[in-house]
Design an enzyme around this catalytic site. Structure first.
Site, PDB file in Angstrom:
ATOM      1  CG  ASP A 472      15.237   2.524  45.359  1.00 48.34           C
ATOM      2  OD1 ASP A 472      14.595   1.829  44.556  1.00 48.34           O
ATOM      3  OD2 ASP A 472      15.442   2.192  46.538  1.00 48.34           O
ATOM      4  CG  ASP A 542      14.436  -4.694  47.214  1.00 51.93           C
ATOM      5  OD1 ASP A 542      15.510  -4.210  46.801  1.00 51.93           O
ATOM      6  OD2 ASP A 542      13.471  -3.997  47.567  1.00 51.93           O
TER       7      ASP A 542
HETATM    8  C1  DGJ Z   1      14.477  -0.470  47.816  1.00 53.33           C
HETATM    9  C2  DGJ Z   1      15.813  -0.932  47.339  1.00 53.33           C
HETATM   10  O1  DGJ Z   1      15.692  -1.970  46.466  1.00 53.33           O
HETATM   11  C3  DGJ Z   1      16.686  -1.276  48.535  1.00 53.33           C
HETATM   12  O2  DGJ Z   1      17.904  -1.806  48.106  1.00 53.33           O
HETATM   13  C4  DGJ Z   1      16.873  -0.032  49.326  1.00 53.33           C
HETATM   14  O3  DGJ Z   1      17.602   0.900  48.586  1.00 53.33           O
HETATM   15  C5  DGJ Z   1      15.531   0.543  49.752  1.00 53.33           C
HETATM   16  N1  DGJ Z   1      14.646   0.703  48.628  1.00 53.33           N
HETATM   17  C6  DGJ Z   1      15.700   1.859  50.445  1.00 53.33           C
HETATM   18  O4  DGJ Z   1      14.529   2.480  50.709  1.00 53.33           O
END
Ligand code: DGJ
Length: 726
Positions: A472, A542
């Site tokens: 990430d 997201d």
């Molecule tokens: C952003 C990501 O897109 C989410 O899926 C998740 O992993 C969060 N970060 C975790 O902090």
């Protein structure tokens, strides 16, 4: 596929499967672009010599050539081309930023030139190299055109060699420049913002300059590097179109300029704002790779060209025979995870027929929320009393694979790492550091930081059976300067940051060869070819609301194959009691590798059985989704619905999907034409039992829109019998 260097005519002809690219070294020195289009036997190309008053020319050649009006393969600042240039070099000894590179030689070789430290396409067949010299700076420019046997894609990059005695600076760096003559064109770009990535923006191009750019240190949610230039009337099936992309994940510039003659100059590169590079005597620099494709059959063909190129030449080989269907903990629990919860989560995944559990953020150091612990890659003792290895073994003993979340590039100020190394973050001397999601960006241009990351991940995962990393990256870069770099190289920070990121990617893949990587940057903030070189799939967004996803998935399909687009079924309330609520999300998710993000530990048997059935159904289409040829039929930006199909190469199997992105009070009737259906055979829809001829499928299936929206309809056609004729 071929490269012909016609020395007598000063012409060079490149051919891919269906396209042809022609240039001429006019008067033996000027690289004039003549043609990029469909394959033709005609070799008699000329450029439109629309000489204009005020345009400079060389006395020797008269008005037959002006750098200002000729279509060019590449252009330099200050020598008479008043359009935006591809390369600008500052000569520190003379104070001049003018160059005039003169063609010296063309050669071709098998394969390609490797680009050290950067991702690039594999499996190239042949490369054309053009060499130019600039007499004053004594620098040498090598332009590369790389071809691939099976794809209608040409890749472009250059090497600049400083052969002089003095330092020079690259002040603008564009890897690809293409002049498209005499066309009224539209620009199709993929822009928007966090949570709404890759929305389709189509706009007419008029005289002037248009920049699609990211200054965020990442390719960004806001402006994806992929873009298309198409005839103003081009549709999915008709008209000429050109597609462009960049094999890079940091700040970039796409520049599109229409000049006084209506020539469209399309350029792709590192640009001039976030990139500046010192090239000392005897040093050389190679630009990242940019790619281009052409279609005479509309925009749909551009997408299919890009899909097959990305699948065959960019994406890493799959680690597993089939992509695992994952159950991810993020939307189920956010930071509220512990060993027992995760083990129970894994058991519920097994009950539903899933393959893998992914433990998302919150498992290490003092990371119980997003304010602390990032950077401290030590499993939390509080959560895993017997250590990470024992915990992972427990999870795996339930019968699932195990994936884990990491965010190597970042640090919370409240972390042991930051307390020990406050100088390891990007920042500018004397300026306040800005936070985003309570975090700072590690200085990936500093080799010590990379070594720290390698050592701590090595230790953290030593002996732990990891099948999957979710990498990430949750903020963009302010003050993008590396404290490690000396003043004269400070402006290389953003670029050198990316070199560090790619180095760590390569290390992770080598150190854990049995693990696949899913990339993520707060969803699809780095949905680009650089990331795709190392990550098998990318977390699309997201935003898991299916209606919003429809637009995101539609936009993503233009430049990228479905096989990279992670599609999870979720429900913002994290739990689900009514299995009917899964249906629409599932139909929307059948557009890429499948996963779920729900707390199903205590879900009813009806919910679990529904998921089990869904996964069985997905498995039937999986190969077609991952490898099939893809056709868009309706746009959620224009039609209120997204319709598309995947078709097997031999047209014997078709997966047709209709997804309604909004309610339709008018209940419009949509006709979905399957142009790839075979005439004279009968297909059977395995979902409804409907038997229908190929001819009828070509005429189209009609679907009435639902007035309340959230409506999906799917057809899975296979040949009836072995393709019964009628
Ligand atoms: C952003 C990501 O897109 C989410 O899926 C998740 O992993 C969060 N970060 C975790 O902090």
């Amino acid at each position: 596929m071929s490269i012909k260097i016609l020395t007598e005519e000063n012409k060079i002809i490149l051919k891919t499967k269906n396209t042809m690219y022609v240039m001429e070294m006019l008067h033996g020195r000027f690289p004039v672009h003549l043609y990029y289009g469909k394959n033709t036997k005609n070799t008699d190309f000329n450029f439109d010599n629309n000489y204009r008053s005020f345009s400079p020319y060389y006395e020797e050649y008269g008005k037959s050539f002006s750098p200002d009006t000729a279509p060019l393969e590449f252009s330099f600042f200050g020598y008479g081309d008043f359009r935006s240039s591809a390369l600008k070099i500052f000569n520190s000894s003379s104070g001049s930023d003018i160059t005039d590179f003169i063609f010296r030689k063309a050669k071709k070789f098998r394969g390609r030139k490797e680009i050290s430290g950067l991702p690039y396409a594999e499996g190239a067949s042949e490369t054309l190299e053009l060499i130019f010299d600039d007499a004053v700076t004594k620098s040498e420019l090598h332009l590369y055109y790389t071809l691939f046997n099976d794809c209608d894609v040409i890749s472009r990059y250059f090497t600049l060699k400083n052969k002089g005695k003095n330092d020079i600076r690259i002040e603008k760096c564009m890897s690809l420049s293409l002049d498209i003559q005499n066309k009224e064109c539209d620009l199709i770009s993929f822009q928007s913002k966090y949570f709404y990535e890759r929305h389709v923006c189509r706009e007419p191009l008029y005289q002037g300059n248009r920049r699609i750019t990211s200054r965020r240190g990442s390719s960004s949610h806001h402006a994806n590097p992929f873009f298309v230039i198409a005839d103003r009337k081009a549709t999915e099936e008709k008209g000429e179109a050109y597609g462009f992309n960049f094999v890079y994940s940091g700040s970039y510039l796409n520049e599109i300029e229409v000049d006084q003659n209506g020539t469209v100059r399309a350029m792709v590169g590192l640009g001039d704002e976030c990139f500046n590079y010192l090239l000392c005597a005897d040093e050389e620099f190679t630009s990242p790779e940019a790619i281009m494709t052409y279609s005479a059959k509309g925009i749909g063909e551009i997408s299919r060209n890009m899909h097959s190129f990305v699948r065959s030449h960019i994406l890493p080989a799959d680690v597993f025979a089939k992509r695992p269907v994952v159950l991810n903990s993020w939307e189920a629990f956010h930071f509220d995870i512990d060993e027992e919860t995760m083990v129970n989560f894994a058991k519920s995944a097994v009950e539903c027929g899933m393959d893998m559990v992914v433990m998302d953020d919150g498992w290490f150091g003092s990371r119980r929320n997003d304010k602390a612990g990032l950077g401290d890659w030590t499993p939390s003792h509080e959560l895993f009393k017997n250590g990470l290895r024992a915990f992972v073994d427990r999870v795996r003993s339930t019968g699932v694979k195990f994936g884990i979340w990491i965010e190597p590039e970042m640090v919370n100020p409240d972390s042991d790492l930051y307390r020990a190394h406050p100088d390891w973050v990007l920042c500018a001397d004397g300026r306040e550091k800005l936070l985003s999601r309570n975090q700072l960006v590690l200085d990936m241009a500093n080799p010590e930081v990379i070594e720290y990351l390698k050592a701590s991940f090595d230790k953290c995962f030593e002996g732990v059976n990891i099948d999957y990393f979710k990498w990430d990256m949750n903020r963009n870069m302010s003050h993008p300067e590396s404290p490690y770099l000396p003043a004269e190289r400070k402006r290389e920070s953003s670029y050198r940051y990316m070199l560090g990121v790619y180095e760590f990617f390569r290390w992770l893949r080598e150190r854990f060869p049995n693990a696949m990587i899913e990339n993520c940057s707060g969803g699809g903030g780095r949905y680009d070819l650089g990331m795709m070189k190392y990550s098998t799939q990318i977390w699309t967004s997201d935003n898991t609301n299916p209606q919003d996803r429809i637009k995101i998935q539609y936009g993503s399909s233009f430049g990228y194959p479905a096989s990279v687009m992670s599609c999870h079924v979720a429900n913002r309330n994290s739990e689900i009691s009514d299995p009917k609520l899964l249906e629409f999300g599932f139909r929307v998710a059948l557009n890429g590798p499948l996963g779920y993000e729900l707390n199903i530990i205590n879900a009813d048997a009806s919910v679990k059985n529904t998921m089990k059935d869904q996964i069985k159904e997905y498995r039937k289409y999986e190969d077609l989704i991952m490898n099939g040829e893809f056709y868009r039929l309706k746009s959620p930006f224009e039609d209120g619905c997204y319709a598309y199909y995947f078709v097997k190469k031999d047209n014997s199997e078709i997966l047709l999907s209709y997804l309604q992105s909004e309610s339709d009070k008018k209940e419009r009737v949509h006709r979905l034409k399957i142009s790839r259906a075979i005439r004279g055979v009968i297909y059977r829809d395995n979902l409804s039992g409907l038997e229908i001829s190929g001819n009828e499928l070509r005429k189209g299936i009609t679907i009435k829109a639902d007035k309340d929206g959230k409506y999906a309809k799917m057809f899975h056609f296979t040949l009836y019998g072995s393709g019964l004729k009628y």
